[in-house]
Motif scaffolding. Sequence first.
Motif, mmCIF file in Angstrom:
data_model
loop_
_atom_site.group_PDB
_atom_site.id
_atom_site.type_symbol
_atom_site.label_atom_id
_atom_site.label_comp_id
_atom_site.label_asym_id
_atom_site.label_seq_id
_atom_site.Cartn_x
_atom_site.Cartn_y
_atom_site.Cartn_z
ATOM 1 N N SER A 1 0.855 -1.365 -0.036
ATOM 2 C CA SER A 1 -0.125 -0.128 0.086
ATOM 3 C C SER A 1 0.946 1.351 -0.027
ATOM 4 O O SER A 1 0.593 2.185 -0.755
ATOM 5 N N ILE B 1 -4.786 2.764 3.015
ATOM 6 C CA ILE B 1 -4.353 2.685 4.408
ATOM 7 C C ILE B 1 -3.331 1.952 4.531
ATOM 8 O O ILE B 1 -2.987 0.956 3.954
ATOM 9 N N THR C 1 -4.631 -3.920 4.528
ATOM 10 C CA THR C 1 -5.545 -3.916 3.252
ATOM 11 C C THR C 1 -6.512 -5.228 3.504
ATOM 12 O O THR C 1 -6.055 -6.404 3.206
ATOM 13 N N ASP D 1 -3.845 -2.224 -5.711
ATOM 14 C CA ASP D 1 -3.059 -2.638 -4.431
ATOM 15 C C ASP D 1 -4.103 -3.840 -3.683
ATOM 16 O O ASP D 1 -5.218 -3.664 -3.718
ATOM 17 N N THR D 2 -3.261 -4.844 -3.359
ATOM 18 C CA THR D 2 -4.077 -6.096 -2.808
ATOM 19 C C THR D 2 -3.831 -6.368 -1.317
ATOM 20 O O THR D 2 -2.780 -5.837 -1.112
HETATM 21 MG MG LIG Z 1 -1.935 -2.766 2.285
#
Ligand SMILES: [Mg+2]
Length: 461
Positions: free
Chosen positions: A239, A252, A260, A279-280
């Motif tokens: 992230s 975040i 996440t 983003d995972t």
């Molecule tokens: Mg993350």
Amino acid sequence: MSESLTKGGTIAAIATAIVPQQGSVGIVRVSGSAALKIAETLFRAPGRQIWESHRILYGHIRCPKTQELVDEALLLIMKAPRSFTREDVVEFHCHGGIMAVQQVLQLCLEHGARLAQPGEFSLRAFLNGRLDLTQAESIADLVGAKSAAAAQSALAGLQGKLAAPIRKLRTTCLDVLAEIEARIDFEEDLPPLDEAKTSWEINHILAELSTILATADRGELLRTGLKVAIVGRPNVGKSSLLNAWSRSDRAIVTDLPGTTRDVVESQLVVGGIPVQVLDTAGIRETEDKVEKIGVERSRAAAKQADLVLLTIDAESGWTEEDSEIYEQVKHRQLIIIINKIDLVKTIPELPFSSEVHPIVAAAAAFDRGIEDLETAILDAVSGENLQAANSDLAINQRQAAALTKAKISLEQCTDTMSNKLPLDFWTIDLRGAIQALGEVTGEEVTESVLDRIFSRFCIGK
Ligand SMILES: [Mg+2]
Ligand SMILES: Nc1nc2c(c(=O)[nH]1)N(C=O)[C@@H](CNc1ccc(C(=O)N[C@@H](CCC(=O)O)C(=O)O)cc1)CN2
Ligand SMILES: Nc1nc2c(ncn2[C@@H]2O[C@H](COP(=O)(O)OP(=O)(O)OP(=O)(O)O)[C@@H](O)[C@H]2O)c(=O)[nH]1
């Protein structure tokens, strides 16, 4: 839509966006022989304003039956053939929001227009000879462009920068064909065919076709963009990487592994290419119900991405968990990100070399490594074709398919020539090439092809 190819009449549609975030002006566009009549019925311009082509009138739109005021508006008149469709066109420039434009559209439909099909204005512009097919396709690309480079390329197409060379190649083919056919028809009266010249001309066309075809990869990238998924174990800084890259606080970030939970998207532009970054959630075995679903979504995101950024932690180096994730993504186009290099003196060893997968060292929390990442991405997606395309032009798949057909026909033609087959055979191959080139610009095109192209447009275009 195929009916509408033959269906005439006056068409109307809202030409501006209908979205929650309303623009301040909304336009209803009308095209066809009843357009001016409709304008006269609905619109009153006070004072001595002149109803002339390419003028804007100020006034009021009223319901003809009730005389109820619908909007205070501007009216633009463009008389045939000096309009986008080459028909009579009027545009009501109303206040933004959906109410005014919807009511005005409704009034147009009640007074002689029918609702336009998607792309029907552009289709008419094509059928009436204002645009060729490549220009019409460029309009759709321009409207959908997600980067300045994509828009630039679409604009080049709209200016006819693709159509012009294709037409020239087609004309050359037609000239060569005429030379050959003359030999077939009046064999005795003419000097024999200059075979060297004919062959030179065909090879020249083939070379030009290859140059144009080389722009297809870039075209595909500009139009559809790239989907890039950042995956890896929890807490490696995925992230943080998204945030540093998009210069935002989109995702975040905390020091807790498993922060996440869902896929977070961000839209970027890298070297002119629109890039959607996902983003995972960090991939790990977990009993947490929510996190489990997040991990499943990470795997799905990796599957649908064009490019996977497998992110690892420099401090812990390559771990067993990294190997497990690697096994799941190693067949994808992959870049390895070694993040948090600020915490180590030497970059950790990986179980493969940078020849197998490009490796980028980064410190996302300090905005380091983003440039290297972008370079690695551009290297990964750009074959030599991307560099070879030294123009704005970028053809689409339909155009590439037709040009490839033309190329194959011409290659067959050179075979036929070198095998000294009769002239009749040469003309068959040449006609194939001429037909295929005509498909690109639309000189030779079937209704179903038109249907496919224009139905992808939005309504009002
Ligand atoms: Mg993350
Ligand atoms: N309000 C509005 N904005 C728009 C469009 C439109 O239709 N309406 N366009 C549409 O998508 C684009 C502009 N395209 C256009 C192309 C040709 C003509 C036109 O009337 N051409 C005539 C006039 C030239 C002249 O004055 O001689 C012509 O070429 O004969 C108008 C718009 C972008 N902006
Ligand atoms: N020292 C250092 N810390 C970093 C770096 N990048 C991220 N971090 C820290 O690592 C922690 C985890 O960062 P995230 O970006 O949330 O990690 P993640 O991979 O998204 O984690 P999950 O969402 O849990 O999978 C945070 O405390 C970050 O501040 C870096 O380059 N250097």
